[in-house]
Design an enzyme around this catalytic site. Structure first.
Site, short mmCIF file in Angstrom:
data_model
loop_
_atom_site.label_atom_id
_atom_site.label_comp_id
_atom_site.label_asym_id
_atom_site.label_seq_id
_atom_site.Cartn_x
_atom_site.Cartn_y
_atom_site.Cartn_z
N LYS A 31 0.81 -1.21 0.00
CA LYS A 31 0.00 0.00 0.00
C LYS A 31 0.85 1.28 0.00
O LYS A 31 0.49 2.25 -0.67
CB LYS A 31 -0.96 0.01 1.19
CG LYS A 31 -0.31 0.14 2.54
CD LYS A 31 -1.35 0.18 3.64
CE LYS A 31 -0.71 0.29 5.01
NZ LYS A 31 0.02 1.55 5.21
N THR A 32 1.98 1.28 0.74
CA THR A 32 2.83 2.47 0.75
C THR A 32 3.38 2.74 -0.64
O THR A 32 3.48 3.90 -1.08
CB THR A 32 3.97 2.31 1.77
OG1 THR A 32 3.42 2.01 3.06
CG2 THR A 32 4.80 3.57 1.85
N ASP A 219 -3.95 7.38 4.53
CA ASP A 219 -3.46 6.02 4.77
C ASP A 219 -4.12 5.45 6.02
O ASP A 219 -4.52 6.20 6.92
CB ASP A 219 -1.94 6.08 4.95
CG ASP A 219 -1.30 4.70 5.02
OD1 ASP A 219 -1.92 3.72 4.56
OD2 ASP A 219 -0.17 4.61 5.53
N GLU A 220 -4.24 4.13 6.10
CA GLU A 220 -4.82 3.44 7.26
C GLU A 220 -6.20 4.01 7.61
O GLU A 220 -6.49 4.31 8.77
CB GLU A 220 -3.88 3.55 8.47
CG GLU A 220 -2.47 3.02 8.23
CD GLU A 220 -2.39 1.50 8.19
OE1 GLU A 220 -3.45 0.84 8.14
OE2 GLU A 220 -1.26 0.98 8.18
N GLN A 250 -7.77 -5.23 9.22
CA GLN A 250 -6.72 -4.86 10.17
C GLN A 250 -7.14 -3.68 11.05
O GLN A 250 -6.30 -2.96 11.58
CB GLN A 250 -5.43 -4.51 9.42
CG GLN A 250 -4.84 -5.68 8.65
CD GLN A 250 -3.49 -5.35 8.03
OE1 GLN A 250 -2.47 -5.31 8.71
NE2 GLN A 250 -3.50 -5.09 6.73
N ARG A 610 2.11 -11.04 10.31
CA ARG A 610 3.43 -10.45 10.55
C ARG A 610 4.53 -11.43 10.16
O ARG A 610 5.68 -11.04 9.98
CB ARG A 610 3.63 -10.08 12.03
CG ARG A 610 2.70 -9.05 12.65
CD ARG A 610 2.53 -7.84 11.81
NE ARG A 610 1.35 -7.96 10.97
CZ ARG A 610 1.06 -7.17 9.96
NH1 ARG A 610 1.88 -6.20 9.63
NH2 ARG A 610 -0.04 -7.34 9.24
#
Length: 719
Positions: A31-32, A219-220, A250, A610
């Site tokens: 995503k970044t 973002d997020e 998330q 993770r």
């Protein structure tokens, strides 16, 4: 990185240039990369850089995004030629610096951190004669934060209070907020609350701030709270060029006020929105991702998506049952040590390992074992650099130099180092300030007229005020490093450290810490255009101790909560304490709505994703609670990941009965297994459904484990 390097879904997210856009970015889907390439593409297509705003939640994420964007643009852009990339709180600080006078605050307002907030809260409770046994300062701040996140101000808090404790908190809230305003200060929640109030009450401010940008990227987005949601809407509602990136799977910060409904209802809030799903995962092995997909599919409130693994194959995730939390810690640490020793055939770096847990109490047993086995580790969430006493002392001087009305900082330094201004003198000055409706700073010159201030203290009070006035001017004339060094010398701070710490090494170490602060000042002043002391203080106050990048992290095993692990990745992850009451947490089990369980499942999903290469999930048959050994129920999430829905349902039912019943404090339940009698006995262990029952051979000390059953859903053998 260019558009040609992106996959089809990522290119679609980058090239959809106008209108509302929802990018559902699953874990590890890049995503970044999408956000930064999108910024570069907008600029390439003619959008002026300064007309682009990108907002995220942490300083680390903002730094990474800023660095990537500038690298893609091919050169460093200065001033107006840079896109604005920041956190929500930093964005609000800039808005408030331009406009907060409309709300009656000074433009040079201070931002109080947690310690300063607690000082104000303690004073508010003391004024109301409320003891700590009734309401502690920390609990008051938690309640105030909850109210502010929901947009509730002091005048409304009394109306929504339901319990006697909340009514007391509402009264203290009013005093707390009045004290902040009198000091020309705001807290972290006020940064959002005041910005939202500005936009709501002053249309001209809202219009002026909204017209600064033509494109906004968030973002997020799943982590936005109600205030952030309304701020974003106010900034984007006219041009509608709003791109939000996030993953409802998330969303794990409801306790901070985050509302997953914002990302779930984006299409309704922004009619005509384009939705792009990023489903190619570049982080996890296929075997790990299979578990994650199976788990999260049990949530009902979510966007439909299934992650696809780019890294096929991989080790089968392990499910291990331990006798007790001590046994769990011993075996996990023993295994990690075996993999990082020189003799190990695979010789892994300690930082390749992470031990993830649900609650802050769980790492104790692991810390004991890590120390015993001399395995280096770092427990994320330790003391911040900016929380050290010597750092807070010097920052308090700088805060008063920037804003003399900052009463909390002024009280901290008025006799630090000791200069003979006693508590009784300070109390007299405070009484005069209250009586005259002035700030403490304003009444300092009047000490000579105060009959309650002894004659010998008058010169000290006036000398203190003169000292600060001189350095307010001095820091505008010389580099900050030089001015602060002169200030520390004049007040004799090194001597104060030497008096406070008998061991010369301790005093010297703390003096060196101040050297790091001076280095930070120098770096900021040299690297920032038009630096101001106020801006530096804003940045340090807003700073969070984000975990360092993989390259910078020390060679240590990482211990951290699942909440702290979001956004990170490790080759080998141990998720420990996978039991009902821990994960899912007891509070969510008792929540009949099911909303809490869905959030806990998302938290488990975050933990699983993770892991890049290896994943171990463990649970204990029994744990010590209130001095007695109590049986544990394996987490329903373990069953769900293994496709055993009936066993998961039985675990949920058993947990609900257990946590709704009266606890048996101080005595052992009759059904509790006696782990001590079995550990190290060399007795046979049984393995069912791919769960390994870990035991240590009583003679050799080696761990004996049985391979998972071939019949288990996750126990597939690689060819």
């Amino acid at each position: 990185m260019s558009i040609a390097d992106l996959n089809h879904e990522q290119r679609l997210a980058v090239t959809t240039a106008s209108g509302p856009l929802l990018v559902l970015a699953g874990a590890g889907t890049g995503k970044t990369r999408v956000i930064t390439v999108r910024i570069a593409k907008l600029i390439q297509d003619g959008v002026r850089p300064e007309r682009i705003l990108a907002v995220t939640f942490t300083n680390k994420a903002a730094r990474e995004m800023r660095a990537r964007a500038l690298a893609l643009l091919g050169k460093r852009r200065k001033g107006a030629q840079r896109p604005e990339i920041s956190t929500f709180h930093s964005l609000c600080v800039r808005i408030l610096r331009r406009n907060i006078q409309h709300l009656g605050y000074p433009a040079e307002f201070s931002i109080y951190d947690g310690n300063e907030q607690e000082s104000i809260a303690r004073s508010a409770l003391r004024d109301l004669r409320v003891g700590h046994e009734t309401l502690r300062p920390g609990d008051l701040l938690s309640q105030i934060g909850s109210w502010k996140t929901r947009g509730i101000r002091p005048d409304h808090a009394e109306k929504v209070a339901e319990t006697d404790r909340q009514h007391l908190a509402a009264l203290a809230f009013a005093k707390y907020q009045s004290a902040l305003r009198a000091a020309g200060a705001v807290d972290f929640d006020d940064l959002l609350l005041c910005t939202e109030e500005l936009f709501e009450r002053f249309a001209e401010v809202r219009t002026a701030e909204a017209t600064r940008f033509d494109h906004i990227l968030i973002d997020e987005y799943q982590d936005t709270n109600a205030l952030q949601y309304r701020i974003v809407r106010a900034l984007a509602e006219k041009h509608r060029n709003l791109c939000v990136v996030g993953d409802d799977d998330q969303s794990i910060y409801a306790f901070r006020g985050a509302e997953v409904a914002h990302i779930l209802s984006f299409g309704k809030d922004w009619p005509g929105a384009t939705v792009v799903r990023l489903e190619s995962n570049y982080r996890c092995r296929e075997t790990i991702l299979d578990l994650a997909n199976t788990l999260i599919a049990h949530n009902r409130s979510r966007h439909d998506k299934v992650l696809r693994a780019s890294r096929v194959g991989g080790d089968i995730p392990r499910f291990i049952r331990f006798e007790s939390e001590t046994n769990e810690a011993e075996e996990v640490v023993r295994e990690i040590k075996a993999k990082i020793t020189v003799e190990s055939t695979e010789r892994m770096n300690p930082r390749d390992f992470a031990i993830l847990f649900r609650t802050n109490e769980q790492p104790r047993a692991f810390e004991v074992e890590l120390r015993r086995e001399k395995v280096p580790y770092v427990l994320v969430g330790g003391q911040s650099f900016y929380d050290r006493k010597e750092i807070r002392d010097v920052l308090a001087y700088l805060k008063v130099l920037a804003n003399p009305a900052d009463e909390v900082s002024l009280l901290r330094i008025i006799n630090t180092p000791r200069r003979g201004i006693s508590d009784s003198v300070v109390e007299s000055l405070l009484k005069r300030a209250v009586a005259e409706g002035k700030s403490l700073w304003d009444v300092l010159p009047e000490a000579v007229r105060d009959a309650d201030v002894p004659h010998h203290a008058e010169a000290r009070v006036l000398g203190f005020r003169d000292l600060l006035n001189r350095y307010r001017t001095r820091l505008t004339e010389v580099p900050w490093v030089e001015g602060v060094a002169e200030l520390l010398t004049e007040i004799g701070y090194k001597g104060e450290l030497e008096r406070a710490y008998k061991n010369p090494g301790d005093a010297e170490a703390r003096w060196e810490v101040l050297g790091e602060l001076v280095n930070t000042l120098a770096h900021y002043q040299s690297k920032t255009e038009n630096p101001t002391l106020r801006d530096f203080l804003d940045e340090t106050t807003l700073a969070r101790d984000d975990l360092k990048t993989d390259d910078d992290r020390p060679a240590s095993v990482t211990l951290m909560t699942l909440h702290s692990a979001k956004g990170l990745e490790f080759p080998h992850v141990y998720m420990v304490g996978m039991e009902e009451g821990l994960l899912p947490h007891k509070r969510s089990v008792e929540d009949s709505s099911g909303v809490g369980i869905e959030e806990e499942r998302r938290l488990c999903y975050v933990g699983v994703t993770r892991a890049k290469d290896r994943l171990t999930l463990s649970f204990c048959k029994a744990r010590m609670k209130w001095g007695a050994e109590r049986p544990q129920i394996p987490s329903r999430f373990l069953m769900e990941m293994r496709g055993q829905t009936e066993r998961a349902a039985r675990a949920a039912e058993a947990a609900e009965k257990l946590f709704r019943s009266e606890p048996t404090f101080g005595r052992k339940p009759p059904s509790a297994p006696t782990a001590k009698s079995k550990t190290g006995s060399g007795a046979k262990k049984q393995t069912k459904n791919g769960v390994t029952d870990a035991k240590r051979d009583s003679k050799t000390g080696a761990t004996r484990k049985k391979a998972p059953s071939d019949k288990a859903p996750v126990a597939r053998r690689r060819a």
